[in-house]
Design an enzyme around this catalytic site. Structure first.
Site, PDB file in Angstrom:
ATOM      1  N   ASP A  51     -12.498  34.751   1.587  1.00  0.00           N
ATOM      2  CA  ASP A  51     -11.249  35.581   2.034  1.00  0.00           C
ATOM      3  C   ASP A  51     -11.889  36.554   3.173  1.00  0.00           C
ATOM      4  O   ASP A  51     -12.297  37.794   3.066  1.00  0.00           O
ATOM      5  CB  ASP A  51     -10.712  36.243   0.952  1.00  0.00           C
ATOM      6  N   PHE A  92      -9.720  42.114  -3.786  1.00  0.00           N
ATOM      7  CA  PHE A  92      -8.409  41.985  -3.246  1.00  0.00           C
ATOM      8  C   PHE A  92      -7.980  40.977  -2.519  1.00  0.00           C
ATOM      9  O   PHE A  92      -8.326  40.697  -1.394  1.00  0.00           O
ATOM     10  CB  PHE A  92      -7.845  43.427  -2.575  1.00  0.00           C
ATOM     11  N   LYS A  96      -4.460  39.350   9.185  1.00  0.00           N
ATOM     12  CA  LYS A  96      -4.650  40.913   9.885  1.00  0.00           C
ATOM     13  C   LYS A  96      -4.727  41.088  11.310  1.00  0.00           C
ATOM     14  O   LYS A  96      -3.964  40.836  11.968  1.00  0.00           O
ATOM     15  CB  LYS A  96      -5.671  41.668   8.883  1.00  0.00           C
TER      16      LYS A  96
HETATM   17  C1  LIG Z   1      -9.394  40.929   1.743  1.00  0.00           C
HETATM   18  C2  LIG Z   1      -7.810  40.716   1.721  1.00  0.00           C
HETATM   19  N1  LIG Z   1      -7.130  39.426   1.285  1.00  0.00           N
HETATM   20  C3  LIG Z   1      -5.851  39.420   1.279  1.00  0.00           C
HETATM   21  C4  LIG Z   1      -5.117  40.561   1.580  1.00  0.00           C
HETATM   22  C5  LIG Z   1      -3.424  40.596   1.743  1.00  0.00           C
HETATM   23  O1  LIG Z   1      -2.973  40.523   3.018  1.00  0.00           O
HETATM   24  P1  LIG Z   1      -1.262  40.667   3.232  1.00  0.00           P
HETATM   25  O2  LIG Z   1      -1.100  42.111   2.890  1.00  0.00           O
HETATM   26  O3  LIG Z   1      -1.273  40.208   4.958  1.00  0.00           O
HETATM   27  O4  LIG Z   1      -0.984  39.764   2.492  1.00  0.00           O
HETATM   28  C6  LIG Z   1      -5.681  41.934   2.167  1.00  0.00           C
HETATM   29  C7  LIG Z   1      -4.905  42.933   2.589  1.00  0.00           C
HETATM   30  O5  LIG Z   1      -5.241  44.230   2.496  1.00  0.00           O
HETATM   31  C8  LIG Z   1      -7.115  41.819   2.207  1.00  0.00           C
HETATM   32  O6  LIG Z   1      -7.562  42.926   2.441  1.00  0.00           O
END
Ligand SMILES: Cc1ncc(COP(=O)(O)O)c(C=O)c1O
Length: 396
Positions: free
Chosen positions: A222, A137, A251
């Protein structure tokens, strides 16, 4: 307004992209949230791995209040003191040489994808394909749903950007078999969070690093969910003694204030030149003082040690519950990111826990997710475990 008034207005006027539980939070303090009826709930989700310092930490409040009093926004056409300070803190605490600030995880990943493509197209002579992982994700923008290896997030939004292919997570052969003379980067979460809290074998990320080095392609981590202390190290890559070329954060970085960051090594960061990327709000003074407060407080309050200790303590407690409850299939995680795979759907358990005053989330249909603030203590861990056990007891 009472809870029912808010629910009515919310359903009437807000696009229905979220399935929301029927609670309206009024106030937060440390490990607790309070609803409109002043009922107290223990928070084991922390705004989905965001509120690392708990709710209403005085250091964040003070930093934002003081900055708001002085200056809220100027744009990136000028230099911003707190932005320079935060970039230095992030660089000095990581593998990176330079930082780009934005406002969310998806934006940080967009920036990483653009940087990797620019590097591939210029330095690597026209390579621009990215290998990402199934069950990953990476966010909800068009490029990040495409990088996300799950069809359910892509369906209905075609045409999607091209240039992404998908490997199996934790399977180095699967990645290797996809590398072509077009590949510029491999993008992965060090631990797949939304995909069900999947922790890779110890060797996997090291093998990935070696593979990327041998093929001269970039490795992007990520760390939006697992970075900033969640695993018990400041960055999850430290757990595996592997350094990426690019890393994304969001986050927990602002402890509740919206902010994202994309960090890169010197050789990669250098390909972004004036005009290549931008964000009106990225690195805004308010966000930056929140980041500074989060990073300083994690160090001052030894929250990485607490995360490791309490993460192990929670997992031991969960294992004890599992031993008497066949409903729990597996417990996975690192530090204070814990997934509990159930033999049933997670939602009824989440609802039952909420009724009993415990906030937990899910990661996929049948995995409960715990991502409590890093300030959690043993008494709070015990309280959460008791509520979970009694909720499961009632459901089974
Ligand atoms: C690993 C990862 N990358 C990217 C995102 C996307 O982040 P945002 O919701 O701040 O755009 C999330 C959100 O849960 C995530 O867990």
């Amino acid at each position: 307004m009472n809870t029912q008034d808010v629910l009515g207005m919310s359903q009437k006027y807000i696009m229905q992209t979220y399935r929301r539980l029927p609670v309206v939070w009024e106030k937060g303090a440390g490990m607790y949230l309070f609803d409109k009826e002043r009922r107290r709930y223990l928070d084991f989700l922390g705004g989905i791995a965001v509120c690392a310092l708990g709710h209403s930490h005085p250091n964040i409040i003070e930093a934002i209040r003081e900055q708001a009093d002085k200056l809220m926004h100027t744009s990136n056409l000028y230099h911003i003191e707190a932005q320079a300070i935060c970039a230095k803190m992030l660089v000095e605490s990581s593998f990176a040489a330079k930082v780009f600030f934005c406002n969310s995880g998806a934006e940080a990943n967009e920036a990483a994808i653009k940087l990797a493509r620019k590097y591939g197209n210029t330095v690597l002579n026209g390579k621009n394909e990215i290998i990402s992982m199934r069950k990953s994700f990476h966010g909800r923008t068009l490029a990040t749903i495409t990088a996300t290896g799950q069809e359910k997030f892509q369906k209905g939004f075609e045409p999607l950007p091209t240039g992404f292919v998908y490997a199996d997570f934790n399977d180095i052969q699967s990645v290797e078999s996809l590398i072509t003379d077009k590949t510029c980067a491999v993008l992965t979460e060090p631990i797949q969070a939304e995909g069900g809290v999947i922790v890779p074998d110890d060797a996997y990320l090291k093998d990935l690093r070696m593979l990327c080095d041998s093929k001269n392609i970039l490795l992007i981590f990520d760390e939006v969910q697992v970075g900033v202390g969640r695993t018990g190290k400041l960055y999850a890559y430290e757990e595996y003694s592997v350094k990426p070329d690019i890393m994304t954060l969001a986050k927990a970085l602002g402890g509740g204030f919206p902010v994202g960051a994309m960090l890169a090594s010197e050789k990669v960061a250098g390909v972004f030149v004036h005009g290549d990327h931008a964000s009106t709000f990225g690195g805004n003074p308010l966000a930056m003082v929140a980041v500074k407060a989060v990073l300083e407080t994690i160090a001052e309050e030894c929250l990485l040690d607490n995360c490791r200790l309490l993460g192990a303590y929670l997992r031991e407690g969960l294992e004890r519950i599992k031993s008497r409850m066949p409903l729990i299939k597996e417990i996975r995680g690192k530090g204070l990111l814990i997934g509990v795979e159930l033999a049933i759907e997670a939602l009824p358990v989440i609802e039952k826990c909420l009724e009993r005053g415990l906030i937990v989330g899910s990661a996929g249909a049948n995995v409960l997710r715990f991502a409590p603030p890093l300030i959690i203590n043993k008494a709070e861990a015990n309280m959460g475990l008791e509520i979970l056990a009694s909720s499961l007891e009632e459901i089974k």
